[in-house]
Structure formats: structure tokens, C-alpha cells
Motif scaffolding. Structure first.
Motif, PDB file in Angstrom:
ATOM      1  N   GLY A 166      24.752 -17.276  -7.462  1.00  0.00           N
ATOM      2  CA  GLY A 166      23.832 -18.391  -7.607  1.00  0.00           C
ATOM      3  C   GLY A 166      22.431 -17.974  -7.204  1.00  0.00           C
ATOM      4  O   GLY A 166      22.095 -16.803  -7.206  1.00  0.00           O
ATOM      5  N   LYS A 167      21.614 -18.926  -6.833  1.00  0.00           N
ATOM      6  CA  LYS A 167      20.229 -18.620  -6.489  1.00  0.00           C
ATOM      7  C   LYS A 167      20.071 -18.497  -4.987  1.00  0.00           C
ATOM      8  O   LYS A 167      19.140 -19.010  -4.409  1.00  0.00           O
ATOM      9  N   HIS A 168      21.009 -17.793  -4.357  1.00  0.00           N
ATOM     10  CA  HIS A 168      20.978 -17.623  -2.912  1.00  0.00           C
ATOM     11  C   HIS A 168      20.959 -16.140  -2.589  1.00  0.00           C
ATOM     12  O   HIS A 168      21.842 -15.403  -3.001  1.00  0.00           O
ATOM     13  N   SER A 169      19.941 -15.718  -1.848  1.00  0.00           N
ATOM     14  CA  SER A 169      19.891 -14.309  -1.464  1.00  0.00           C
ATOM     15  C   SER A 169      20.936 -14.055  -0.379  1.00  0.00           C
ATOM     16  O   SER A 169      21.540 -14.979   0.152  1.00  0.00           O
TER      17      SER A 169
ATOM     18  N   PRO B 179      15.821 -11.760  -1.379  1.00  0.00           N
ATOM     19  CA  PRO B 179      15.154 -12.908  -0.757  1.00  0.00           C
ATOM     20  C   PRO B 179      13.838 -13.230  -1.469  1.00  0.00           C
ATOM     21  O   PRO B 179      13.103 -12.312  -1.871  1.00  0.00           O
ATOM     22  N   GLU B 180      13.562 -14.494  -1.608  1.00  0.00           N
ATOM     23  CA  GLU B 180      12.324 -14.939  -2.247  1.00  0.00           C
ATOM     24  C   GLU B 180      11.128 -14.344  -1.513  1.00  0.00           C
ATOM     25  O   GLU B 180      11.097 -14.289  -0.288  1.00  0.00           O
ATOM     26  N   GLY B 181      10.159 -13.863  -2.279  1.00  0.00           N
ATOM     27  CA  GLY B 181       8.942 -13.304  -1.696  1.00  0.00           C
ATOM     28  C   GLY B 181       9.019 -11.823  -1.363  1.00  0.00           C
ATOM     29  O   GLY B 181       8.021 -11.241  -0.932  1.00  0.00           O
TER      30      GLY B 181
ATOM     31  N   GLU C  92      13.532  -3.948  -0.755  1.00  0.00           N
ATOM     32  CA  GLU C  92      14.082  -3.641   0.564  1.00  0.00           C
ATOM     33  C   GLU C  92      13.849  -4.844   1.464  1.00  0.00           C
ATOM     34  O   GLU C  92      12.760  -5.423   1.472  1.00  0.00           O
ATOM     35  N   PHE C  93      14.892  -5.202   2.229  1.00  0.00           N
ATOM     36  CA  PHE C  93      14.787  -6.345   3.126  1.00  0.00           C
ATOM     37  C   PHE C  93      15.804  -6.183   4.252  1.00  0.00           C
ATOM     38  O   PHE C  93      16.659  -5.305   4.208  1.00  0.00           O
ATOM     39  N   ILE C  94      15.689  -7.035   5.250  1.00  0.00           N
ATOM     40  CA  ILE C  94      16.536  -6.957   6.436  1.00  0.00           C
ATOM     41  C   ILE C  94      17.539  -8.110   6.422  1.00  0.00           C
ATOM     42  O   ILE C  94      17.172  -9.259   6.174  1.00  0.00           O
TER      43      ILE C  94
END
Length: 142
Positions: free
Chosen positions: A21-24, A56-58, A76-78
Motif C-alpha cells: 500500500g502507500k505505507h513506507s 518514506p515520503e520526502g 537511503e533512510f533509517i
């Protein structure tokens, strides 16, 4: 939610209805995120939509196009437990096509998903060996 509390390792999904869905995945920890990615694999492939929905958005796209790989994305994200996640995909790699004629990355769009210090392989297992052909997961329909 993505996990059933009564089962530490849910069974693999059949492919139908496995989109997140639209969930990171940024609110999940390393182990939860790995299970999500394993369940997104469908016959050794990932969908571009699922990859995009993980981000994640952004989060900025830091992919740098080259003559070798002109199209792609890298994020890349945490995660919630401080583990780094890298989700990237790209079109066929012209150098890989020449050097490794049977390589997946040389012939089609592929994705690499790294959670913590391991990458997913097409068989749903995880490895620290980033040089394997199997860490280049084909993207459905690309």
C-alpha cells in the motif's frame, strides 16, 4: 499490520495482495522490514510499485545517472531501530552486459534492497555478499 504476533516468520505470500500500500517501512525495525521484503518477492521478482511504496515520503532520490546506467533511483533512510535501509533500482547496466553476459543486471531492470548489512537475494534469503548476481532482483514488467 505486516506481522502476525503469533507467528515470528509468516508464510510467504503468493504474490496476490502482497503490495504494502502507500505505507513506507520506516516505522518498522530491521527484522520486520526484511520479512516485508521477503513477502513482496513474487517468483524472484519485485514490483516497482512496491519498491516505491517502501520509501518514506520526502526521502531524496540520490541516483546519479551515468552512460553505463542512465536510468534508476536510489533511496537511503533509517528504520525505527536505527538500521540503515537502501532501496535502489536501475535499467540494464551496459558494462555488466559485456563483462557478464548472463547477468540479470546487464539484461533487464533490477532492484537491490539492503536492510542493515544484508541484501535480499532472488530466493528470499539475505547475504552480505553484494557482488552476487542474485542480489540483482528483476523488476516485474520492466
Amino acid at each position: 499490520m505486516f506481522l502476525k504476533k503469533s507467528h515470528p516468520r509468516p508464510e510467504k505470500a503468493s504474490g496476490a495482495g502482497t503490495e504494502i500500500g502507500k505505507h513506507s517501512v520506516e516505522t518498522l525495525n530491521r527484522d520486520q522490514t526484511r520479512i516485508v521484503v521477503e513477502n513482496l518477492l513474487d517468483n524472484g521478482e519485485l514490483s516497482l510499485k512496491d519498491l516505491q511504496n517502501m520509501i518514506p515520503e520526502g526521502t531524496p532520490n540520490t541516483f546519479n545517472p551515468t552512460t553505463r546506467i542512465p536510468e534508476g533511483a536510489k533511496y537511503e533512510f533509517i528504520l525505527s531501530d536505527g538500521q540503515k535501509a537502501t532501496v535502489r533500482w536501475h535499467g540494464p547496466d551496459s558494462d555488466a552486459a559485456i563483462k557478464y553476459p548472463n547477468s540479470v543486471s546487464g539484461s533487464k531492470w533490477t532492484a537491490q534492497v539492503k536492510i542493515g548489512n544484508k541484501q535480499i537475494k532472488v530466493d528470499g534469503t539475505w547475504t552480505k555478499n553484494q557482488g552476487l548476481n542474485e542480489v540483482h532482483v528483476p523488476i516485474k514488467g520492466k
